[in-house]
Design a protein around this motif. Structure first.
Motif, PDB file in Angstrom:
ATOM      1  N   GLN B  37       0.865  -1.177   0.000  1.00 33.60           N
ATOM      2  CA  GLN B  37       0.000   0.000   0.000  1.00 33.60           C
ATOM      3  C   GLN B  37       0.902   1.228   0.000  1.00 33.60           C
ATOM      4  OE1 GLN B  37      -2.491   0.572   3.512  1.00 33.60           O
ATOM      5  NE2 GLN B  37      -4.107   1.493   2.286  1.00 33.60           N
ATOM      6  N   ILE B  38       1.006   1.840  -1.146  1.00 33.47           N
ATOM      7  CA  ILE B  38       1.729   3.111  -1.222  1.00 33.47           C
ATOM      8  C   ILE B  38       0.871   4.164  -0.525  1.00 33.47           C
ATOM      9  CG2 ILE B  38       2.577   4.884  -2.811  1.00 33.47           C
ATOM     10  CD1 ILE B  38       3.152   2.579  -4.789  1.00 33.47           C
ATOM     11  N   LEU B  39       1.528   5.080   0.173  1.00 31.35           N
ATOM     12  CA  LEU B  39       0.826   6.086   0.963  1.00 31.35           C
ATOM     13  C   LEU B  39      -0.263   6.789   0.151  1.00 31.35           C
ATOM     14  CD1 LEU B  39       0.816   7.451   3.754  1.00 31.35           C
ATOM     15  CD2 LEU B  39       2.327   9.203   2.800  1.00 31.35           C
ATOM     16  N   GLY B  40      -1.490   6.717   0.670  1.00 27.62           N
ATOM     17  CA  GLY B  40      -2.606   7.402   0.018  1.00 27.62           C
ATOM     18  C   GLY B  40      -3.223   6.642  -1.134  1.00 27.62           C
ATOM     19  N   GLN B  41      -2.718   5.427  -1.401  1.00 25.27           N
ATOM     20  CA  GLN B  41      -3.250   4.656  -2.528  1.00 25.27           C
ATOM     21  C   GLN B  41      -3.887   3.348  -2.046  1.00 25.27           C
ATOM     22  OE1 GLN B  41      -0.574   4.282  -5.865  1.00 25.27           O
ATOM     23  NE2 GLN B  41       0.315   6.310  -5.523  1.00 25.27           N
ATOM     24  N   LYS B  42      -4.406   2.597  -3.010  1.00 23.69           N
ATOM     25  CA  LYS B  42      -5.093   1.345  -2.668  1.00 23.69           C
ATOM     26  C   LYS B  42      -4.101   0.267  -2.257  1.00 23.69           C
ATOM     27  CE  LYS B  42      -8.797   1.999  -6.075  1.00 23.69           C
ATOM     28  NZ  LYS B  42      -9.491   1.403  -7.233  1.00 23.69           N
ATOM     29  N   VAL B  43      -4.601  -0.711  -1.546  1.00 25.10           N
ATOM     30  CA  VAL B  43      -3.833  -1.915  -1.279  1.00 25.10           C
ATOM     31  C   VAL B  43      -3.743  -2.708  -2.584  1.00 25.10           C
ATOM     32  CG1 VAL B  43      -3.779  -4.073   0.024  1.00 25.10           C
ATOM     33  CG2 VAL B  43      -4.599  -1.977   1.116  1.00 25.10           C
ATOM     34  N   GLU B  44      -2.509  -3.114  -2.962  1.00 23.06           N
ATOM     35  CA  GLU B  44      -2.301  -3.803  -4.242  1.00 23.06           C
ATOM     36  C   GLU B  44      -1.740  -5.199  -4.006  1.00 23.06           C
ATOM     37  OE1 GLU B  44      -0.645  -0.617  -7.321  1.00 23.06           O
ATOM     38  OE2 GLU B  44       0.491  -0.601  -5.434  1.00 23.06           O
ATOM     39  N   PHE B  45      -2.270  -6.152  -4.717  1.00 22.10           N
ATOM     40  CA  PHE B  45      -1.776  -7.533  -4.662  1.00 22.10           C
ATOM     41  C   PHE B  45      -0.408  -7.622  -5.328  1.00 22.10           C
ATOM     42  CE2 PHE B  45      -1.900 -12.090  -4.850  1.00 22.10           C
ATOM     43  CZ  PHE B  45      -1.432 -12.448  -6.097  1.00 22.10           C
ATOM     44  N   LEU B  46       0.504  -8.349  -4.681  1.00 20.75           N
ATOM     45  CA  LEU B  46       1.812  -8.603  -5.288  1.00 20.75           C
ATOM     46  C   LEU B  46       1.919 -10.055  -5.747  1.00 20.75           C
ATOM     47  CD1 LEU B  46       4.265  -6.759  -2.858  1.00 20.75           C
ATOM     48  CD2 LEU B  46       3.456  -5.993  -5.082  1.00 20.75           C
ATOM     49  N   VAL B  47       1.704 -10.985  -4.810  1.00 19.52           N
ATOM     50  CA  VAL B  47       1.988 -12.388  -5.107  1.00 19.52           C
ATOM     51  C   VAL B  47       1.236 -13.294  -4.149  1.00 19.52           C
ATOM     52  CG1 VAL B  47       4.000 -12.475  -3.592  1.00 19.52           C
ATOM     53  CG2 VAL B  47       3.910 -13.966  -5.592  1.00 19.52           C
ATOM     54  N   SER B  48       0.876 -14.484  -4.643  1.00 21.24           N
ATOM     55  CA  SER B  48       0.352 -15.524  -3.769  1.00 21.24           C
ATOM     56  C   SER B  48       1.238 -16.766  -3.899  1.00 21.24           C
ATOM     57  CB  SER B  48      -1.102 -15.857  -4.105  1.00 21.24           C
ATOM     58  OG  SER B  48      -1.229 -16.282  -5.453  1.00 21.24           O
ATOM     59  N   PHE B  49       1.243 -17.569  -2.856  1.00 18.02           N
ATOM     60  CA  PHE B  49       2.227 -18.660  -2.748  1.00 18.02           C
ATOM     61  C   PHE B  49       1.541 -19.849  -2.119  1.00 18.02           C
ATOM     62  CE2 PHE B  49       6.752 -19.645  -2.726  1.00 18.02           C
ATOM     63  CZ  PHE B  49       6.929 -20.564  -1.705  1.00 18.02           C
ATOM     64  N   TYR B  50       1.732 -21.021  -2.757  1.00 16.50           N
ATOM     65  CA  TYR B  50       1.099 -22.230  -2.244  1.00 16.50           C
ATOM     66  C   TYR B  50       1.968 -23.426  -2.595  1.00 16.50           C
ATOM     67  CZ  TYR B  50      -2.127 -26.201  -2.022  1.00 16.50           C
ATOM     68  OH  TYR B  50      -2.705 -27.407  -1.736  1.00 16.50           O
ATOM     69  N   ASN B  51       2.108 -24.323  -1.662  1.00 17.80           N
ATOM     70  CA  ASN B  51       2.841 -25.562  -1.923  1.00 17.80           C
ATOM     71  C   ASN B  51       4.252 -25.277  -2.455  1.00 17.80           C
ATOM     72  OD1 ASN B  51       2.925 -28.373  -1.868  1.00 17.80           O
ATOM     73  ND2 ASN B  51       2.274 -28.557  -4.004  1.00 17.80           N
ATOM     74  N   ASN B  52       4.874 -24.288  -1.836  1.00 18.41           N
ATOM     75  CA  ASN B  52       6.263 -23.922  -2.141  1.00 18.41           C
ATOM     76  C   ASN B  52       6.486 -23.355  -3.531  1.00 18.41           C
ATOM     77  OD1 ASN B  52       7.689 -24.349   0.297  1.00 18.41           O
ATOM     78  ND2 ASN B  52       7.517 -26.561  -0.018  1.00 18.41           N
ATOM     79  N   GLU B  53       5.451 -22.813  -4.114  1.00 19.51           N
ATOM     80  CA  GLU B  53       5.661 -22.122  -5.373  1.00 19.51           C
ATOM     81  C   GLU B  53       4.662 -20.983  -5.542  1.00 19.51           C
ATOM     82  OE1 GLU B  53       5.432 -25.263  -8.239  1.00 19.51           O
ATOM     83  OE2 GLU B  53       3.273 -25.092  -8.427  1.00 19.51           O
ATOM     84  N   ILE B  54       5.027 -20.037  -6.400  1.00 18.98           N
ATOM     85  CA  ILE B  54       4.145 -18.907  -6.677  1.00 18.98           C
ATOM     86  C   ILE B  54       2.931 -19.414  -7.447  1.00 18.98           C
ATOM     87  CG2 ILE B  54       3.922 -16.805  -8.040  1.00 18.98           C
ATOM     88  CD1 ILE B  54       6.874 -16.218  -7.372  1.00 18.98           C
ATOM     89  N   SER B  55       1.729 -19.055  -6.956  1.00 20.28           N
ATOM     90  CA  SER B  55       0.528 -19.457  -7.685  1.00 20.28           C
ATOM     91  C   SER B  55       0.002 -18.331  -8.569  1.00 20.28           C
ATOM     92  CB  SER B  55      -0.566 -19.952  -6.740  1.00 20.28           C
ATOM     93  OG  SER B  55      -0.846 -18.998  -5.746  1.00 20.28           O
ATOM     94  N   GLU B  56       0.251 -17.098  -8.169  1.00 22.84           N
ATOM     95  CA  GLU B  56      -0.146 -15.974  -8.996  1.00 22.84           C
ATOM     96  C   GLU B  56       0.704 -14.762  -8.632  1.00 22.84           C
ATOM     97  OE1 GLU B  56      -4.350 -15.158  -8.822  1.00 22.84           O
ATOM     98  OE2 GLU B  56      -4.270 -13.665 -10.421  1.00 22.84           O
ATOM     99  N   LYS B  57       1.002 -13.918  -9.596  1.00 25.47           N
ATOM    100  CA  LYS B  57       1.719 -12.688  -9.299  1.00 25.47           C
ATOM    101  C   LYS B  57       1.183 -11.553 -10.161  1.00 25.47           C
ATOM    102  CE  LYS B  57       5.536 -13.795 -12.413  1.00 25.47           C
ATOM    103  NZ  LYS B  57       7.003 -13.988 -12.538  1.00 25.47           N
ATOM    104  N   SER B  58       1.367 -10.323  -9.670  1.00 26.30           N
ATOM    105  CA  SER B  58       0.884  -9.162 -10.407  1.00 26.30           C
ATOM    106  C   SER B  58       2.018  -8.589 -11.270  1.00 26.30           C
ATOM    107  CB  SER B  58       0.383  -8.098  -9.433  1.00 26.30           C
ATOM    108  OG  SER B  58       1.474  -7.507  -8.754  1.00 26.30           O
ATOM    109  N   GLU B  59       1.652  -7.593 -12.062  1.00 27.43           N
ATOM    110  CA  GLU B  59       2.656  -6.930 -12.908  1.00 27.43           C
ATOM    111  C   GLU B  59       3.715  -6.212 -12.078  1.00 27.43           C
ATOM    112  OE1 GLU B  59      -0.380  -5.920 -16.621  1.00 27.43           O
ATOM    113  OE2 GLU B  59       0.399  -4.309 -15.369  1.00 27.43           O
ATOM    114  N   ILE B  60       3.334  -5.831 -10.855  1.00 31.06           N
ATOM    115  CA  ILE B  60       4.287  -5.147  -9.978  1.00 31.06           C
ATOM    116  C   ILE B  60       5.423  -6.099  -9.612  1.00 31.06           C
ATOM    117  CG2 ILE B  60       4.572  -4.018  -7.737  1.00 31.06           C
ATOM    118  CD1 ILE B  60       1.513  -3.523  -7.814  1.00 31.06           C
TER     119      ILE B  60
END
Lengths: 111, 114
Positions: B37-60
């Motif tokens: 969450q950058i100051l004054g902005q929305k909370v943004e998804f970065l990455v999710s992780f399951y079973n020792n690997e990335i399941s989804e990630k954002s452009e950030i």
């Protein structure tokens, strides 16, 4: 991409009054969640409503979901000074557990 | 009630330096997430992780970012070469499973890049 947008951005009420805030989103969802954030703290989960549900209650909270209008509302009844916080809606899309947050509503409850 | 814990609460780092943010998710949870969450902005998804690997990630979440679960309890976010625009609150979250599950958030790490 889907977005949750809350309205109003800020709300000031007296203790004991009800507070209502709305959230709109753009794409299909699995569920919609509401979170509270006190200043400088993390997000606290309040309530989750599934896409096939229309209304849900938890204590003084009431959430509605209208998937045809892609909108949700959060009602806090009989507000208390401790309810002062920012409230965010977040949508969980069809692809998985990634939450997309709105900009939040800042609620000030005056004693 | 079990909670997600994050350390440090505040990290100040020079631009170009590497930083590691640490999180201890709730012990029986299977899914882990990082948001910012950058100051004054929305909370943004970065990455999710399951079973020792990335399941989804954002452009950030570009090549400068990585996540790791080095042991049975910690979940870390590394930024290899920090930029001024990486200054933000970084939140870790966990959930018991996927599907209609609430995510439990930590109190965040405030990262300040100088």
């Amino acid at each position: 991409s889907q977005q949750g947008e809350e309205d109003p951005q800020a709300l000031s009420i007296q203790e004991g009054e009800n507070a209502t805030m709305n959230c709109s989103y753009k794409t299909s969802i699995n569920n919609l969640q509401w979170y509270r954030q006190n200043s400088g703290r993390g997000l606290v989960h309040l309530i989750l409503i599934r896409s096939n549900e229309r209304e849900k209650h938890s204590g003084r909270l009431r959430v509605t979901l209208d998937t045809s209008k892609k909108s949700s509302s959060l009602l806090i009844t009989a507000s208390r000074a401790a309810d002062t916080a920012s409230y965010f809606c977040a949508t969980d899309g069809a692809a998985g557990n990634k939450l997309t947050f709105g900009g939040g509503t800042r609620v000030l409850v005056k004693p | 009630e079990p909670e997600v814990t994050q350390t440090p609460s505040h990290q100040v780092t020079q631009m170009g330096q590497e930083v590691i943010l640490r999180c201890v998710p709730i012990s029986n949870h299977l899914y882990f997430y990082w948001y910012r969450q950058i100051l004054g902005q929305k909370v943004e998804f970065l990455v999710s992780f399951y079973n020792n690997e990335i399941s989804e990630k954002s452009e950030i979440f570009d090549d400068q970012f990585s996540v790791e679960r080095p042991d049975g309890s910690n979940f870390t976010l590394k930024i290899r070469s920090t930029k001024l625009e990486d200054s933000a609150m970084y939140f870790c979250a966990s959930s018991p499973d996927r599907g209609d599950q609430p995510q439990h958030f930590g109190d965040g790490t405030r990262l300040s890049i100088l």
